[in-house]
Design a protein around this motif. Structure first.
Motif, mmCIF file in Angstrom:
data_model
loop_
_atom_site.group_PDB
_atom_site.id
_atom_site.type_symbol
_atom_site.label_atom_id
_atom_site.label_comp_id
_atom_site.label_asym_id
_atom_site.label_seq_id
_atom_site.Cartn_x
_atom_site.Cartn_y
_atom_site.Cartn_z
ATOM 1 N N LYS A 80 9.035 40.720 19.865
ATOM 2 C CA LYS A 80 8.054 39.828 20.495
ATOM 3 C C LYS A 80 8.506 38.374 20.410
ATOM 4 N N GLN A 81 9.029 37.963 19.255
ATOM 5 C CA GLN A 81 9.499 36.591 19.098
ATOM 6 C C GLN A 81 10.619 36.268 20.079
ATOM 7 N N LEU A 82 11.500 37.222 20.265
ATOM 8 C CA LEU A 82 12.636 36.988 21.147
ATOM 9 C C LEU A 82 12.194 36.805 22.593
ATOM 10 N N LEU A 83 11.281 37.644 23.048
ATOM 11 C CA LEU A 83 10.790 37.516 24.419
ATOM 12 C C LEU A 83 10.051 36.194 24.621
ATOM 13 N N LEU A 84 9.285 35.777 23.617
ATOM 14 C CA LEU A 84 8.573 34.505 23.729
ATOM 15 C C LEU A 84 9.550 33.337 23.761
ATOM 16 N N ARG A 85 10.595 33.436 22.932
ATOM 17 C CA ARG A 85 11.572 32.334 22.851
ATOM 18 C C ARG A 85 12.308 32.147 24.169
ATOM 19 N N ALA A 94 17.086 40.425 27.115
ATOM 20 C CA ALA A 94 17.374 41.865 27.150
ATOM 21 C C ALA A 94 18.752 42.165 26.585
ATOM 22 N N LYS A 95 19.740 41.343 26.949
ATOM 23 C CA LYS A 95 21.089 41.577 26.434
ATOM 24 C C LYS A 95 21.152 41.388 24.933
ATOM 25 N N ALA A 96 20.455 40.368 24.435
ATOM 26 C CA ALA A 96 20.447 40.114 22.995
ATOM 27 C C ALA A 96 19.767 41.248 22.243
ATOM 28 N N ILE A 97 18.654 41.714 22.777
ATOM 29 C CA ILE A 97 17.933 42.811 22.138
ATOM 30 C C ILE A 97 18.784 44.074 22.127
ATOM 31 N N ALA A 98 19.400 44.381 23.253
ATOM 32 C CA ALA A 98 20.234 45.585 23.330
ATOM 33 C C ALA A 98 21.387 45.519 22.340
ATOM 34 N N ASN A 99 21.994 44.343 22.212
ATOM 35 C CA ASN A 99 23.092 44.195 21.258
ATOM 36 C C ASN A 99 22.634 44.425 19.827
ATOM 37 N N SER A 100 21.492 43.845 19.475
ATOM 38 C CA SER A 100 20.962 44.001 18.126
ATOM 39 C C SER A 100 20.659 45.461 17.822
ATOM 40 N N ILE A 101 20.043 46.159 18.785
ATOM 41 C CA ILE A 101 19.727 47.573 18.590
ATOM 42 C C ILE A 101 20.999 48.385 18.424
ATOM 43 N N GLU A 102 22.008 48.100 19.242
ATOM 44 C CA GLU A 102 23.246 48.870 19.168
ATOM 45 C C GLU A 102 23.922 48.707 17.811
ATOM 46 N N GLU A 103 23.941 47.489 17.305
ATOM 47 C CA GLU A 103 24.561 47.247 16.004
ATOM 48 C C GLU A 103 23.808 47.972 14.893
ATOM 49 N N ARG A 104 22.476 47.911 14.946
ATOM 50 C CA ARG A 104 21.677 48.592 13.925
ATOM 51 C C ARG A 104 21.819 50.105 14.035
ATOM 52 N N LEU A 105 21.869 50.613 15.254
ATOM 53 C CA LEU A 105 22.021 52.056 15.447
ATOM 54 C C LEU A 105 23.345 52.557 14.895
ATOM 55 N N ASN A 135 14.394 48.802 36.589
ATOM 56 C CA ASN A 135 14.367 47.357 36.757
ATOM 57 C C ASN A 135 14.276 46.693 35.385
ATOM 58 N N LEU A 136 14.321 45.369 35.360
ATOM 59 C CA LEU A 136 14.386 44.655 34.094
ATOM 60 C C LEU A 136 13.143 44.884 33.239
ATOM 61 N N GLU A 137 11.976 44.899 33.877
ATOM 62 C CA GLU A 137 10.737 45.083 33.116
ATOM 63 C C GLU A 137 10.707 46.464 32.443
ATOM 64 N N GLU A 138 11.103 47.489 33.172
ATOM 65 C CA GLU A 138 11.117 48.838 32.606
ATOM 66 C C GLU A 138 12.180 48.947 31.519
ATOM 67 N N PHE A 139 13.316 48.299 31.733
ATOM 68 C CA PHE A 139 14.378 48.299 30.726
ATOM 69 C C PHE A 139 13.879 47.682 29.426
ATOM 70 N N LEU A 140 13.191 46.552 29.513
ATOM 71 C CA LEU A 140 12.643 45.905 28.322
ATOM 72 C C LEU A 140 11.595 46.789 27.646
ATOM 73 N N ARG A 141 10.764 47.440 28.446
ATOM 74 C CA ARG A 141 9.739 48.316 27.864
ATOM 75 C C ARG A 141 10.389 49.447 27.071
ATOM 76 N N ARG A 142 11.418 50.046 27.640
ATOM 77 C CA ARG A 142 12.084 51.161 26.965
ATOM 78 C C ARG A 142 12.900 50.681 25.766
ATOM 79 N N LEU A 143 13.486 49.503 25.875
ATOM 80 C CA LEU A 143 14.176 48.933 24.721
ATOM 81 C C LEU A 143 13.214 48.740 23.554
#
Length: 262
Positions: A80-85, A94-105, A135-143
């Motif tokens: 939530k903080q990232l999207l607000l920022r 979205a790219k930042a979130i995906a990267n963070s998830i991939e590293e943690r996974l 689309n981007l909104e659905e991608f963010l929701r699934r992320l």
């Protein structure tokens, strides 16, 4: 790479030499050189977003902000903080979130192979987004859904009252079968603890190099589990579980005494 004093409010920093970074720099430089006045950066940011949207790469994302704002480590921000920022620049978020998830996974799966299905779902989502399925909104929701599930998984060992090592063995012994009562699940958890304690003197230096020491490890696994597991494990299932635990130990514990849990 950090550009101090840039008129641009925020830049995404990837490793030096990356093609996408060079393309971003060329785009910005071209825009600035083409104008004698202070450049309008709206078009630049659109170009940056387009470049970033071409692929979701496994690179470290650090965002530097002009003025007094400090660097932001995206791995330390919640969803939530990232999207607000980065409101209004969702591609970058979205790219930042995906990267963070991939590293943690990556770390989560190395510690516990039963998390592989979550990693597969994440990679499938990335592939589908890059192919234009979402689309981007659905991608963010699934992320966000995957991020929440991963966060819950990262906290599960604490809730279960076990170490990450013990949780991995417990999961291998219980997923996807057998169905256990609460009492039986406690038995399996205790079996995982006893097994790892018993392994301490089996995983000697260079244990993987000799057939004799490898065999001793597998025999020890079978002996401990045979003594400790409840009756819910039939002969065929029991053998599969012994093989799965052995493969996990072989992969996760190294010849030099270290492991993926160090």
């Amino acid at each position: 790479m950090r550009m101090s004093g840039s008129p641009i409010g925020a830049l995404v920093h990837l490793p030096e030499g990356a093609d996408v970074v060079q393309a971003v720099i060329r785009t910005i430089a071209s825009k600035i050189e083409s104008s004698a006045e202070a450049p309008d950066i709206a078009g630049v940011m659109d170009s940056v977003s387009e470049l970033l949207d071409r692929s979701v790469a496994a690179n470290e994302y650090i965002i530097g902000t002009a003025g007094a704002d400090p660097l932001i480590d995206l791995n330390q921000l919640d969803f939530k903080q990232l999207l607000l920022r980065f409101e209004g620049r969702k591609r970058t978020a979205a790219k930042a979130i995906a990267n963070s998830i991939e590293e943690r996974l990556d770390g989560a799966v190395r510690k516990n192979p039963t998390r592989g299905d979550l990693a597969e779902r994440f990679q499938r989502l990335i592939d589908e987004y890059n192919a234009g399925t979402h689309n981007l909104e659905e991608f963010l929701r699934r992320l966000k859904a995957i991020n929440d599930e991963l966060t819950d998984e990262e906290q599960r060992a604490v809730r279960e009252g076990v170490t990450e090592e013990e949780l991995a063995v417990f999961d291998l012994l219980t997923k996807p079968e057998p169905d256990l009562t609460r009492v039986q699940a406690v038995q399996v958890k205790n079996a995982a603890k006893k097994l790892l304690a018993h392994m301490a003197d089996k995983l000697v230096l260079d244990w993987k190099r000799k057939q004799q020491t490898r065999s001793a490890v597998k025999v020890a696994i079978g002996t401990v589990l045979d003594n400790e597991l409840p009756d819910a494990y039939g002969p065929e299932l029991f053998d599969r579980k012994v093989d799965a635990v052995y493969e996990h130990i072989y992969t996760s514990y190294h010849n030099n005494g270290e492991s993926v849990y160090d």
